[in-house]
Write a protein that holds these residues in place. Structure first.
Motif, PDB file in Angstrom:
ATOM      1  N   GLY A 198      -3.207  -4.525   8.973  1.00 59.63           N
ATOM      2  CA  GLY A 198      -2.824  -5.225   8.173  1.00 59.63           C
ATOM      3  C   GLY A 198      -1.342  -4.920   7.607  1.00 59.63           C
ATOM      4  O   GLY A 198      -0.592  -4.255   7.920  1.00 59.63           O
ATOM      5  N   PRO A 199      -1.154  -5.653   6.457  1.00 57.61           N
ATOM      6  CA  PRO A 199       0.322  -5.624   5.821  1.00 57.61           C
ATOM      7  C   PRO A 199       0.545  -4.063   5.482  1.00 57.61           C
ATOM      8  O   PRO A 199       1.780  -3.785   5.395  1.00 57.61           O
ATOM      9  N   ARG A 200      -0.251  -3.198   5.123  1.00 57.91           N
ATOM     10  CA  ARG A 200      -0.276  -2.012   4.841  1.00 57.91           C
ATOM     11  C   ARG A 200      -0.457  -0.827   5.788  1.00 57.91           C
ATOM     12  O   ARG A 200      -0.726   0.306   5.725  1.00 57.91           O
ATOM     13  N   TYR A 201      -0.036  -1.388   6.948  1.00 59.69           N
ATOM     14  CA  TYR A 201      -0.529  -0.603   8.377  1.00 59.69           C
ATOM     15  C   TYR A 201       0.501   0.647   8.467  1.00 59.69           C
ATOM     16  O   TYR A 201      -0.256   1.857   8.775  1.00 59.69           O
ATOM     17  N   GLU A 234     -11.475  -0.705  -0.189  1.00 59.84           N
ATOM     18  CA  GLU A 234     -10.791  -1.669   0.403  1.00 59.84           C
ATOM     19  C   GLU A 234      -9.488  -1.808  -0.267  1.00 59.84           C
ATOM     20  O   GLU A 234      -8.334  -1.983   0.407  1.00 59.84           O
ATOM     21  N   GLU A 235      -9.411  -1.630  -1.496  1.00 60.42           N
ATOM     22  CA  GLU A 235      -8.005  -1.531  -2.482  1.00 60.42           C
ATOM     23  C   GLU A 235      -7.175  -0.632  -1.666  1.00 60.42           C
ATOM     24  O   GLU A 235      -5.750  -0.855  -1.949  1.00 60.42           O
ATOM     25  N   ALA A 236      -7.736   0.565  -1.362  1.00 58.29           N
ATOM     26  CA  ALA A 236      -6.825   1.618  -0.682  1.00 58.29           C
ATOM     27  C   ALA A 236      -6.248   1.332   0.772  1.00 58.29           C
ATOM     28  O   ALA A 236      -5.552   2.076   1.291  1.00 58.29           O
ATOM     29  N   GLY A 237      -6.866   0.238   1.395  1.00 60.39           N
ATOM     30  CA  GLY A 237      -6.688   0.052   2.692  1.00 60.39           C
ATOM     31  C   GLY A 237      -7.700  -0.800   3.341  1.00 60.39           C
ATOM     32  O   GLY A 237      -8.737  -0.255   3.680  1.00 60.39           O
ATOM     33  N   SER A 238      -7.285  -2.027   3.415  1.00 62.15           N
ATOM     34  CA  SER A 238      -8.570  -2.892   3.859  1.00 62.15           C
ATOM     35  C   SER A 238      -8.829  -2.869   5.298  1.00 62.15           C
ATOM     36  O   SER A 238      -8.095  -2.731   6.034  1.00 62.15           O
ATOM     37  N   GLY A 239     -10.044  -2.732   5.655  1.00 65.34           N
ATOM     38  CA  GLY A 239     -10.416  -2.521   6.992  1.00 65.34           C
ATOM     39  C   GLY A 239     -10.606  -1.139   7.776  1.00 65.34           C
ATOM     40  O   GLY A 239     -10.861  -1.117   8.893  1.00 65.34           O
ATOM     41  N   GLY A 240     -10.131  -0.245   6.909  1.00 65.14           N
ATOM     42  CA  GLY A 240     -10.052   1.070   7.242  1.00 65.14           C
ATOM     43  C   GLY A 240     -10.625   2.308   6.385  1.00 65.14           C
ATOM     44  O   GLY A 240     -11.443   3.110   6.910  1.00 65.14           O
ATOM     45  N   THR A 241     -10.079   2.139   5.213  1.00 61.16           N
ATOM     46  CA  THR A 241     -10.501   3.047   4.242  1.00 61.16           C
ATOM     47  C   THR A 241     -12.111   3.323   3.987  1.00 61.16           C
ATOM     48  O   THR A 241     -12.567   4.502   3.883  1.00 61.16           O
ATOM     49  N   ALA A 242     -12.669   2.191   4.260  1.00 58.75           N
ATOM     50  CA  ALA A 242     -14.366   2.056   4.022  1.00 58.75           C
ATOM     51  C   ALA A 242     -14.871   2.884   5.057  1.00 58.75           C
ATOM     52  O   ALA A 242     -16.235   3.086   5.184  1.00 58.75           O
ATOM     53  N   GLN A 269       3.426   8.393  10.230  1.00 58.41           N
ATOM     54  CA  GLN A 269       3.263   8.266  11.698  1.00 58.41           C
ATOM     55  C   GLN A 269       1.835   8.317  12.363  1.00 58.41           C
ATOM     56  O   GLN A 269       1.524   7.766  13.388  1.00 58.41           O
ATOM     57  N   TRP A 270       0.994   9.090  11.448  1.00 52.19           N
ATOM     58  CA  TRP A 270      -0.455   9.051  11.997  1.00 52.19           C
ATOM     59  C   TRP A 270      -1.276   7.729  11.405  1.00 52.19           C
ATOM     60  O   TRP A 270      -2.370   7.637  11.837  1.00 52.19           O
ATOM     61  N   ARG A 271      -0.487   6.850  10.600  1.00 54.33           N
ATOM     62  CA  ARG A 271      -1.178   5.703   9.998  1.00 54.33           C
ATOM     63  C   ARG A 271      -2.532   5.830   9.216  1.00 54.33           C
ATOM     64  O   ARG A 271      -3.360   4.995   9.038  1.00 54.33           O
ATOM     65  N   CYS A 272      -2.677   7.133   8.848  1.00 55.91           N
ATOM     66  CA  CYS A 272      -3.789   7.379   8.079  1.00 55.91           C
ATOM     67  C   CYS A 272      -3.854   8.573   7.052  1.00 55.91           C
ATOM     68  O   CYS A 272      -3.118   9.524   7.805  1.00 55.91           O
TER      69      CYS A 272
END
Length: 282
Positions: A198-201, A234-242, A269-272
């Motif tokens: 996403g845009p906040r990858y 989802e607000e903290a990171g769509s498609g991942g934080t959930a 760099q770990w993207r998470c």
């Protein structure tokens, strides 16, 4: 009756194995200590079977026929799946399964109001099982594993209250339907904040992550369910934080109680966001 011997949760981002050396030394030490603590907790708790609850990245079913929860009934769980090897960069592994335990739990919770399936062949594992297997050296513990993969991405996603209720049903099944004396551990695998593709990858919502961990440490599950909703994740990171919904399943199984944070690190760099907790079962 069987006993829940252990309750843990930890992040499983592929950056931990694929890009571990890109992080500063202190962040690597934090994460190593956390996963070493998980390894030792599995040994110290004398756990016989470890349920690893983690999200499925649409690898084991079609979008139009997607179960909420899938139990792996294989005799051995091997991975990582060939497609994911280049970016996970973990050694091949084989974990002993517990098909009788998995089948019993599946049968007990399949009428829980969610779509629940059991798969006898080896599932396709990406970071959901592969990262905790590598980072916590699960093969080195000798513990049998039951993977429980859940839907955190395909609408309608079971929300925080649905996942908590499923965890309650799972906890009841462990305590009442499994053999006397069996020690069953729980590991929620997923999160923290990230937005894959996403845009906040390249962004980590450190404020959310620390707020979430503080909530869990306090042990007020009703507050967690009221405030840490699927929408807030989802607000903290769509498609991942959930993916944190896997932690919520563990919480439902053990009931309201505090936990200890095993550490947290935010490395772009770990993207998470990367963190881990252990609940107090005493």
């Amino acid at each position: 009756m069987a006993e829940i011997s252990l309750a843990l949760a930890a992040s499983h981002t592929p950056g931990l194995t694929g890009w571990f050396d890109k992080a500063p030394d202190e962040d690597r030490r934090i994460v190593r200590r956390a996963y070493d603590a998980i390894h030792q907790a599995v040994l110290d708790s004398r756990t016989d079977v470890l349920l690893v609850i983690g999200n499925d990245h649409v690898a084991n079913a079609r979008v139009n026929d997607y179960a909420d929860f899938t139990f792996g009934l294989a005799e051995r769980h091997t991975g990582p799946d060939e497609w994911f090897k280049p970016w996970l960069r973990v050694a091949d592994y084989a974990l002993p399964g517990a098909p009788d335990v998995a089948a019993t739990l599946h049968d007990q919770v399949r009428d829980s109001g969610r779509t629940v399936r059991a798969v006898r062949e080896n599932l396709r594992f990406d970071d959901n099982l592969s990262v905790p297997s590598a980072m916590a050296d699960l093969p080195g513990t000798g513990v049998a594993v039951v993977p429980v993969l859940q839907n955190c991405t395909v609408p309608p996603v079971p929300d925080e209250r649905a996942c908590y209720a499923f965890g309650q049903a799972l906890g009841t099944a462990i305590r009442t339907a499994l053999p006397d004396g069996l020690r069953v551990g729980l590991l929620g695998s997923g999160g923290l904040s990230h937005e894959p593709g996403g845009p906040r990858y390249l962004e980590i919502d450190e404020e959310f992550d620390r707020w979430w961990l503080d909530l869990l440490v306090a042990g007020d599950h009703e507050r967690v369910l009221a405030e840490a909703t699927f929408e807030r994740m989802e607000e903290a990171g769509s498609g991942g934080t959930a993916e944190l919904l896997s932690w919520v399943v563990v919480m439902g199984a053990i009931g309201p109680r505090p936990c200890t944070s095993l550490g947290y690190s935010a490395v772009d760099q770990w993207r998470c966001g990367v963190g881990a907790v252990q609940w107090d079962l005493s």
